[in-house]
Design an enzyme around this catalytic site. Sequence first.
Site, PDB file in Angstrom:
ATOM      1  CG  HIS A 126      34.352  45.880  46.943  1.00 30.97           C
ATOM      2  ND1 HIS A 126      35.544  46.441  47.348  1.00 30.97           N
ATOM      3  CD2 HIS A 126      34.258  46.176  45.631  1.00 30.97           C
ATOM      4  CE1 HIS A 126      36.128  47.059  46.329  1.00 30.97           C
ATOM      5  NE2 HIS A 126      35.343  46.903  45.266  1.00 30.97           N
ATOM      6  CG  HIS A 183      32.050  49.444  42.024  1.00 36.32           C
ATOM      7  ND1 HIS A 183      32.817  50.558  42.250  1.00 36.32           N
ATOM      8  CD2 HIS A 183      32.806  48.377  42.405  1.00 36.32           C
ATOM      9  CE1 HIS A 183      33.996  50.203  42.745  1.00 36.32           C
ATOM     10  NE2 HIS A 183      34.005  48.875  42.851  1.00 36.32           N
ATOM     11  CE  LYS A 206      32.705  52.302  38.099  1.00 35.16           C
ATOM     12  NZ  LYS A 206      33.193  52.363  39.499  1.00 35.16           N
ATOM     13  CG  HIS A 243      38.975  50.077  44.794  1.00 39.81           C
ATOM     14  ND1 HIS A 243      38.005  50.573  45.625  1.00 39.81           N
ATOM     15  CD2 HIS A 243      38.313  49.414  43.792  1.00 39.81           C
ATOM     16  CE1 HIS A 243      36.810  50.229  45.150  1.00 39.81           C
ATOM     17  NE2 HIS A 243      36.975  49.525  44.046  1.00 39.81           N
ATOM     18  CD  GLU A 277      40.705  46.140  40.502  1.00 39.92           C
ATOM     19  OE1 GLU A 277      39.826  45.499  39.894  1.00 39.92           O
ATOM     20  OE2 GLU A 277      40.500  47.265  40.989  1.00 39.92           O
ATOM     21  CG  ASP A 291      34.530  44.501  42.054  1.00 39.33           C
ATOM     22  OD1 ASP A 291      34.306  45.652  42.472  1.00 39.33           O
ATOM     23  OD2 ASP A 291      35.580  44.207  41.463  1.00 39.33           O
ATOM     24  CG  ASN A 292      33.006  46.798  38.887  1.00 37.61           C
ATOM     25  OD1 ASN A 292      33.903  46.454  39.647  1.00 37.61           O
ATOM     26  ND2 ASN A 292      32.845  48.052  38.509  1.00 37.61           N
TER      27      ASN A 292
END
Length: 436
Positions: A80, A82, A85, A230, A233, A330-331
Amino acid sequence: MPDFMTLPEAPTFALLRATVPAVCLADASSFEAKEGLISVDIVVAEGKIDAILPAGTAPAALPAADLRDGMAWPTFTDMHTHIDKGHIWERRRNPDGTFMGALENVMADRQANWSADDVAARMEFSLKSAYAHGTGLLRTHLDSLPPQHEISFEVFSHMREKWADRLELQAVALFSIDMIFEPFFDDLTKLLKRHNGLIGGVTQMLPDLDARLDRMFRAAADNGLDIDLHVDETEDREVLTLGRIAEATLRNGFEGSVTVGHCCSLARQDAETAKRTIDLVARAGLSVVSLPMCNMYLQDRHEGRTPRWRGVTLFKELAAAGVKTAVSSDNTRDPFYAYGDLDPVEVIREAVRILQLDHPLDETARIITKTPAEILGRAERGVIAEGGPADLVLFSARRWSEFLSRPQADRIVMRNGMGIDRSLPDYRELDPLMDK
């Protein structure tokens, strides 16, 4: 920093006295484990694992590298992320660190800057980092509000082909579920089928949530697509769509894979509600991925106040109920999470602390190897197996405390039996993108 050992330059060689997490062996039945760790010799031949033997029994005539009880893991699965971005922090920060601040600033940056060239450059930087750290399989969510979905999926497909011999890539369309009855969703579904993607999205407590979920599940079934959402959250205990997703999975008889990420508000429920929801998740066969670093960063953030909870889901309770559970990055350096480098070693180190996955640590290695690979339908990538590729990550650390106490910057990443160049990309490569 120099490597802690040198690999033999020979088509066939042995890695002696390697310590392997038992859960990372395809077949650990003939070995004795201590604290979930097994001591073995690994014979590599022509880029594949020829044999896994008890330590001290590899043929003496083989060229060899002695790990001196250092650990050997399969390459990691980061399920997972991103990468569309990633690395926009320097040009679009989150001034207050809140979830809403992240949403607003990503949206502004996407509208202003996300051309194909911009997305491609940042994806390439992310993949260089992931590969150098030892990741072999990566799934990314791609912001898919029109017209960005067309741009980002075209770029992703190019990257998937370009990186095919180094990283296996999967992509999920991320959009708001309130768009599911719009013509856009039909176009998106066709795009996902064309690019071999997954249906994703952000679920919300809408009055007609069940109808929207049914529409999603029917589209996924009709087009042979899996689902990765998602979910919840938030710290708001009134938001709990997780159970509704499980019910929709059962109601529609969906036979594909359903993954749910975050599920933060589950930890805010009373015991009865939490147990009922977890039982539903287990019965529906959902898989859950926790994103401990990003969720601890964003959740329960209020100006001038110390956070009261850790922001993560009920990971242990889900696992105890038989739910497949994993953790992921994640991010990375964007308004949702200002830090990170797509390094699964950092993820597991932090996950052990945040989720208290120790005492015992015997099976902890599975959460970035075996289990996420299974969830992504590539179980063979999550284990070390005879006949499989010699794709390994080697560490000087011998035991759990050593492994979890340092960043393991001197690790060796092997692909097809050979060490790779682990040089990380320089952030200066991104400077031309930041002057916008």
